[in-house]
Design an enzyme around this catalytic site. Structure first.
Site, PDB file in Angstrom:
ATOM      1  N   ASN A 174      81.791  12.971 -16.053  1.00 38.25           N
ATOM      2  CA  ASN A 174      81.677  11.511 -15.960  1.00 38.25           C
ATOM      3  C   ASN A 174      80.859  11.022 -14.759  1.00 38.25           C
ATOM      4  O   ASN A 174      81.109   9.956 -14.210  1.00 38.25           O
ATOM      5  CB  ASN A 174      83.078  10.882 -15.995  1.00 38.25           C
ATOM      6  CG  ASN A 174      84.010  11.487 -14.958  1.00 38.25           C
ATOM      7  OD1 ASN A 174      83.569  12.234 -14.088  1.00 38.25           O
ATOM      8  ND2 ASN A 174      85.288  11.158 -15.038  1.00 38.25           N
ATOM      9  N   HIS A 177      82.579  10.355  -8.865  1.00 35.27           N
ATOM     10  CA  HIS A 177      83.961  10.237  -8.380  1.00 35.27           C
ATOM     11  C   HIS A 177      83.971   9.106  -7.359  1.00 35.27           C
ATOM     12  O   HIS A 177      82.998   8.938  -6.631  1.00 35.27           O
ATOM     13  CB  HIS A 177      84.374  11.538  -7.679  1.00 35.27           C
ATOM     14  CG  HIS A 177      85.570  11.361  -6.778  1.00 35.27           C
ATOM     15  ND1 HIS A 177      86.856  11.581  -7.204  1.00 35.27           N
ATOM     16  CD2 HIS A 177      85.670  10.923  -5.487  1.00 35.27           C
ATOM     17  CE1 HIS A 177      87.695  11.300  -6.217  1.00 35.27           C
ATOM     18  NE2 HIS A 177      86.999  10.902  -5.154  1.00 35.27           N
ATOM     19  N   GLU A 211      89.468  11.215   2.016  1.00 34.45           N
ATOM     20  CA  GLU A 211      88.259  11.770   1.406  1.00 34.45           C
ATOM     21  C   GLU A 211      87.051  11.654   2.346  1.00 34.45           C
ATOM     22  O   GLU A 211      86.225  12.560   2.428  1.00 34.45           O
ATOM     23  CB  GLU A 211      88.008  11.091   0.047  1.00 34.45           C
ATOM     24  CG  GLU A 211      89.128  11.429  -0.936  1.00 34.45           C
ATOM     25  CD  GLU A 211      88.991  10.803  -2.322  1.00 34.45           C
ATOM     26  OE1 GLU A 211      88.029  10.046  -2.568  1.00 34.45           O
ATOM     27  OE2 GLU A 211      89.867  11.085  -3.166  1.00 34.45           O
ATOM     28  N   TYR A 262      90.905  17.546  -3.980  1.00 31.81           N
ATOM     29  CA  TYR A 262      91.637  16.780  -4.997  1.00 31.81           C
ATOM     30  C   TYR A 262      93.152  16.811  -4.723  1.00 31.81           C
ATOM     31  O   TYR A 262      93.654  17.789  -4.171  1.00 31.81           O
ATOM     32  CB  TYR A 262      91.331  17.319  -6.396  1.00 31.81           C
ATOM     33  CG  TYR A 262      90.017  16.805  -6.954  1.00 31.81           C
ATOM     34  CD1 TYR A 262      89.910  15.493  -7.410  1.00 31.81           C
ATOM     35  CD2 TYR A 262      88.890  17.606  -7.010  1.00 31.81           C
ATOM     36  CE1 TYR A 262      88.713  15.006  -7.924  1.00 31.81           C
ATOM     37  CE2 TYR A 262      87.678  17.122  -7.521  1.00 31.81           C
ATOM     38  CZ  TYR A 262      87.601  15.820  -7.973  1.00 31.81           C
ATOM     39  OH  TYR A 262      86.415  15.338  -8.470  1.00 31.81           O
TER      40      TYR A 262
END
Ligand code: UDP
Ligand code: MG
Length: 191
Positions: free
Chosen positions: A156, A159, A170, A50
């Protein structure tokens, strides 16, 4: 504009049995899966994955602050600060616990304007604000106030990379070159 983007099904998505449902949506939208694996990350890896820049901390903190604003909740009373950067840093720690709490699915999707397409398909960060039809909107009901009271990140389901730059970082972070595959989907033979 054929792009590659990175998607992760977070531990709550895996534990709720939504792996197939999430992958199905991307596949039927015409996005090509070019990399796919299950993995359990530790907190250190999650921390490296992150972002850690002030802009990101502020943007994360501001998501909580605007929810609090709408609900009339006093951030200083609830979280000890109303500084978006400080709140963002606090949330990142909860986020590291969350994404390292169980196995996740890591995948790379390829397609026309894939980065924006996938972001649109997952919906808003805060599930109660995510539109029906989006993955977060259809499968989750979490909110900033609820998550923060429990000192945890908003759950949620997924990602996804939010820019070309992040997508490159990423994908490289989780996949070796030989774990990504070049092939044609059947409809590409018809082009
Ligand atoms: N998050 C949170 N509270 C917030 C904002 C973010 O718990 O107020 C968590 C949530 O799990 C989110 C992740 O931190 O998915 C990363 O935040 P970002 O702003 O990058 O949202 P995303 O890109 O995932 O929509
Ligand atoms: Mg993000």
């Amino acid at each position: 504009m054929i792009e590659r983007t990175f998607v992760m099904i977070k531990p709550d998505g895996v534990k709720r049995g939504l792996i197939g449902e999430v992958i199905k949506r991307f596949e039927q939208a015409g996005l090509k899966i070019v990399g796919l694996k299950m993995y359990r990350m530790d907190k250190e890896e999650a921390d490296e994955f992150y972002p850690a820049d002030d802009e990101w901390f502020e943007s994360v903190g501001n998501k909580t602050l605007s929810s609090y604003n709408e609900l009339g909740i006093d951030a200083k009373k609830e979280l000890g600060t109303d500084n978006p950067k400080e709140i963002g840093k606090m949330i990142k720690q909860w986020l590291l616990d969350y994404v390292s709490s169980g196995p996740v699915i890591l995948m790379v999707l390829e397609g026309n304007h894939a980065i924006k397409k996938v972001r649109d398909m997952i919906g808003s960060t805060i599930p109660i604000k995510a539109q029906p039809g989006t993955i977060r909107g259809d499968f989750s009901v979490d909110s900033a106030d609820w998550a923060n009271i429990g000192k945890r990140a908003i759950m949620n389901i997924v990602h996804a990379s939010d820019s070309q730059e992040r997508a490159e970082y990423e994908i490289k972070f989780w996949f070796k070159e030989n774990e990504l595959y070049n092939y044609k989907r059947l409809e590409e033979y018809l082009l």
